[in-house]
Design a protein around this motif. Structure first.
Motif, PDB file in Angstrom:
ATOM      1  N   GLN A  30       0.818  -1.100   0.134  1.00  0.00           N
ATOM      2  CA  GLN A  30       0.112  -0.034   0.093  1.00  0.00           C
ATOM      3  C   GLN A  30       0.964   1.233   0.063  1.00  0.00           C
ATOM      4  O   GLN A  30       0.811   2.376  -0.952  1.00  0.00           O
ATOM      5  CB  GLN A  30      -0.835  -0.012   1.345  1.00  0.00           C
ATOM      6  N   SER A  31       1.739   1.426   0.889  1.00  0.00           N
ATOM      7  CA  SER A  31       2.568   2.592   0.964  1.00  0.00           C
ATOM      8  C   SER A  31       3.879   2.512   0.450  1.00  0.00           C
ATOM      9  O   SER A  31       4.748   3.454   0.726  1.00  0.00           O
ATOM     10  CB  SER A  31       2.676   3.027   2.522  1.00  0.00           C
ATOM     11  N   ARG A  32       4.328   1.084   0.250  1.00  0.00           N
ATOM     12  CA  ARG A  32       5.782   1.117  -0.200  1.00  0.00           C
ATOM     13  C   ARG A  32       6.986   1.316   0.957  1.00  0.00           C
ATOM     14  O   ARG A  32       7.931   1.524   0.584  1.00  0.00           O
ATOM     15  CB  ARG A  32       6.113   1.940  -1.678  1.00  0.00           C
ATOM     16  N   LYS A  33       6.455   1.392   2.056  1.00  0.00           N
ATOM     17  CA  LYS A  33       7.148   1.408   3.253  1.00  0.00           C
ATOM     18  C   LYS A  33       7.887   0.265   3.480  1.00  0.00           C
ATOM     19  O   LYS A  33       7.462  -0.804   3.464  1.00  0.00           O
ATOM     20  CB  LYS A  33       6.267   1.975   4.413  1.00  0.00           C
ATOM     21  N   GLN A  34       9.316   0.222   3.825  1.00  0.00           N
ATOM     22  CA  GLN A  34       9.885  -0.961   4.131  1.00  0.00           C
ATOM     23  C   GLN A  34       9.670  -1.519   5.543  1.00  0.00           C
ATOM     24  O   GLN A  34       9.726  -0.755   6.472  1.00  0.00           O
ATOM     25  CB  GLN A  34      11.541  -0.570   4.147  1.00  0.00           C
ATOM     26  N   ILE A  35       9.213  -2.839   5.408  1.00  0.00           N
ATOM     27  CA  ILE A  35       8.883  -3.440   6.698  1.00  0.00           C
ATOM     28  C   ILE A  35       9.864  -4.277   7.316  1.00  0.00           C
ATOM     29  O   ILE A  35      10.276  -3.925   8.544  1.00  0.00           O
ATOM     30  CB  ILE A  35       7.769  -4.553   6.437  1.00  0.00           C
ATOM     31  N   CYS A  36      10.853  -4.833   6.639  1.00  0.00           N
ATOM     32  CA  CYS A  36      11.904  -5.444   7.167  1.00  0.00           C
ATOM     33  C   CYS A  36      12.729  -5.969   5.857  1.00  0.00           C
ATOM     34  O   CYS A  36      12.490  -5.984   4.709  1.00  0.00           O
ATOM     35  CB  CYS A  36      11.749  -6.626   7.954  1.00  0.00           C
ATOM     36  N   GLU A  39       4.055  -9.562  14.947  1.00  0.00           N
ATOM     37  CA  GLU A  39       2.555  -9.424  14.779  1.00  0.00           C
ATOM     38  C   GLU A  39       2.061  -9.895  13.452  1.00  0.00           C
ATOM     39  O   GLU A  39       0.961 -10.189  13.412  1.00  0.00           O
ATOM     40  CB  GLU A  39       2.096  -7.857  14.800  1.00  0.00           C
ATOM     41  N   TRP A  40       3.074 -10.058  12.556  1.00  0.00           N
ATOM     42  CA  TRP A  40       2.776 -10.789  11.164  1.00  0.00           C
ATOM     43  C   TRP A  40       3.044 -12.258  11.188  1.00  0.00           C
ATOM     44  O   TRP A  40       4.464 -12.648  10.966  1.00  0.00           O
ATOM     45  CB  TRP A  40       3.450 -10.136  10.101  1.00  0.00           C
ATOM     46  N   TYR A  41       2.192 -13.314  11.430  1.00  0.00           N
ATOM     47  CA  TYR A  41       2.653 -14.422  11.443  1.00  0.00           C
ATOM     48  C   TYR A  41       2.379 -14.834   9.989  1.00  0.00           C
ATOM     49  O   TYR A  41       1.739 -14.377   9.206  1.00  0.00           O
ATOM     50  CB  TYR A  41       1.647 -15.313  12.446  1.00  0.00           C
ATOM     51  N   PRO A  42       3.164 -16.194   9.704  1.00  0.00           N
ATOM     52  CA  PRO A  42       3.242 -16.569   8.334  1.00  0.00           C
ATOM     53  C   PRO A  42       2.144 -16.667   7.237  1.00  0.00           C
ATOM     54  O   PRO A  42       2.119 -16.356   6.390  1.00  0.00           O
ATOM     55  CB  PRO A  42       4.011 -18.032   8.320  1.00  0.00           C
ATOM     56  N   GLY A  71       1.023 -12.383   2.697  1.00  0.00           N
ATOM     57  CA  GLY A  71       0.996 -12.436   1.066  1.00  0.00           C
ATOM     58  C   GLY A  71       2.141 -11.793   0.552  1.00  0.00           C
ATOM     59  O   GLY A  71       2.207 -10.514   0.635  1.00  0.00           O
ATOM     60  N   LEU A  72       2.829 -12.378  -0.361  1.00  0.00           N
ATOM     61  CA  LEU A  72       3.973 -11.823  -1.014  1.00  0.00           C
ATOM     62  C   LEU A  72       3.621 -11.992  -2.562  1.00  0.00           C
ATOM     63  O   LEU A  72       3.266 -12.841  -3.173  1.00  0.00           O
ATOM     64  CB  LEU A  72       4.981 -12.734  -0.714  1.00  0.00           C
ATOM     65  N   ARG A  73       4.214 -10.812  -3.329  1.00  0.00           N
ATOM     66  CA  ARG A  73       3.770 -10.712  -4.844  1.00  0.00           C
ATOM     67  C   ARG A  73       5.582  -9.970  -5.055  1.00  0.00           C
ATOM     68  O   ARG A  73       5.917  -9.203  -4.483  1.00  0.00           O
ATOM     69  CB  ARG A  73       2.870  -9.845  -5.111  1.00  0.00           C
ATOM     70  N   ASP A  77      -1.413  -7.830   3.903  1.00  0.00           N
ATOM     71  CA  ASP A  77      -1.862  -8.352   5.110  1.00  0.00           C
ATOM     72  C   ASP A  77      -3.109  -9.182   4.489  1.00  0.00           C
ATOM     73  O   ASP A  77      -4.268  -8.519   4.031  1.00  0.00           O
ATOM     74  CB  ASP A  77      -2.344  -7.355   6.088  1.00  0.00           C
ATOM     75  N   LEU A  78      -3.124 -10.318   4.721  1.00  0.00           N
ATOM     76  CA  LEU A  78      -4.415 -11.399   4.468  1.00  0.00           C
ATOM     77  C   LEU A  78      -5.264 -11.288   5.423  1.00  0.00           C
ATOM     78  O   LEU A  78      -6.518 -12.014   5.145  1.00  0.00           O
ATOM     79  CB  LEU A  78      -3.915 -12.829   3.943  1.00  0.00           C
TER      80      LEU A  78
END
Length: 363
Positions: free
Chosen positions: A64-70, A94-97, A101-103, A136-137
């Protein structure tokens, strides 16, 4: 005296010649030995080189924001995307596998295909730095939880209407009204259907490690639980009217229902045993069991038996809500069957083209 000196000189020359000959023999023997020892080594031993495996650096950006998560560094080329998701979960708890969702491309919509967990990072890498977009799914639940929730609800709800819990019907009318045998048979058939579903979910079906959004489970539960409440209310109502053709209609529909239930269960068990590990498509094939012979005519015989069960239940109860529910199930299963039929056509031989998807010779 001169003769004696001459004899000594000749003897010395003989000794020198003998020494030279002995030295030549030693050199020849040494050369022969080296040749014999080196004959077994036709090739020179390879030089051991220490090859360094290149590692990748994976950058996770918000879609959404193109902000780097990690940033996940030192990723082995054979690492899968599931491994990447676990690394992201370690960096961001907070983000469990199952929620990640990855693209490869930036797509803001939550709908649509995502990269599979089994894909290795070297398959998507163009350079040493790989950029993946995170979506985020939502809250996820396992497929086993979904099916157990969807099928246990109708079983309990129908039993509540069958025992006529106070508050649903008029108390005096409930105890005074005679119940037609079809009411008891309907309860038996409905409970048998969903008990089979629950047992197959626990002991027969093999689900992948995949998950589905919680909202899908809520929609499925609302569909099954809502329709069960609707037709259970009418079938168990004190003023319920039995079928028009009486016991003959009920008996024929009951036999058809039991046959379809048995066929559905046997077909599900056969599909599990015929499935190939790692294959997404399981091609049903007939066995010695007559219930599996339906696969000679359709590619999804388990759906055909499922439709037969609900059509038989509709005829046995002769209730409009059951007919509406059966119609919706036919539409949904026809769509699933057509989708699987196309998969079978792409991955199998031409024998599939002679079959129908769900209804022999029609659909």
């Amino acid at each position: 005296m001169f003769a004696k000196q001459k004899a000594c000189v000749q003897a010395h020359k003989k000794n020198v010649k003998a020494g030279v000959a002995h030295s030549n023999e030693q050199k020849s023997f040494l050369a022969l030995s080296q040749f014999v020892l080196s004959a077994a080594q036709l090739r020179s031993p390879p030089v051991l080189r220490h090859s360094k495996i290149p590692c990748y650096e994976v950058e996770i950006l918000d879609a959404q924001s193109r902000k780097q998560i990690c940033v996940v560094d030192k990723v082995h080329p054979l690492s899968t995307l599931l491994d990447i998701k676990h690394r992201v979960h370690q960096a961001c708890p907070e983000w469990y596998p199952s929620r990640i969702g990855l693209r490869q491309e930036r797509i803001t919509s939550i709908e649509g295909p995502f990269l599979r967990d089994t894909i290795s990072i070297q398959d998507v890498a163009v350079s040493s730095i790989v950029t993946l977009y995170f979506t985020d799914l939502g809250q996820q639940v396992s497929w086993t939880t979904v099916f157990l929730s969807e099928y246990s609800g109708p079983l309990l709800i129908y039993l509540l209407f069958y025992v006529r819990v106070s508050g649903i019907y008029d108390t005096e009318e409930s105890y005074e009204t005679f119940r037609h045998p079809v009411v008891h048979l309907s309860c038996f058939c409905h409970c048998l259907h969903y008990l089979r579903y629950l047992l197959e979910t626990l002991f027969v079906h093999k689900f992948s490690a995949g998950h589905t959004p919680l909202k899908n489970m809520i929609k499925g539960c609302a569909f099954y639980w809502g329709f069960t409440s609707c037709f259970a209310y009418y079938i168990n109502h004190p003023r319920y009217t039995p079928p028009s053709f009486g016991n003959r209609q009920v008996t024929l529909a009951l036999v058809a229902f039991l046959v379809c239930e048995a066929g559905n269960h046997i077909m599900n068990v056969a599909l599990v045993h015929q499935s190939v590990p790692g294959s997404r498509a399981c091609f049903p094939s007939p066995t010695y069991n007559p219930f599996t012979w339906l696969s000679l005519f359709v590619t999804c015989p388990n759906y055909t038996y499922e439709i037969g069960s609900w059509v038989s239940f509709t005829i046995m109860t002769q209730t409009l809500p059951v007919g509406v529910f059966a119609s919706l199930m036919i539409i949904q299963m026809a769509q699933w069957a057509k989708r699987k039929h196309r998969i079978y056509q792409r991955k199998s031989n031409h024998a599939v083209y002679r079959k129908s998807a769900i209804i022999p010779f029609l659909l």
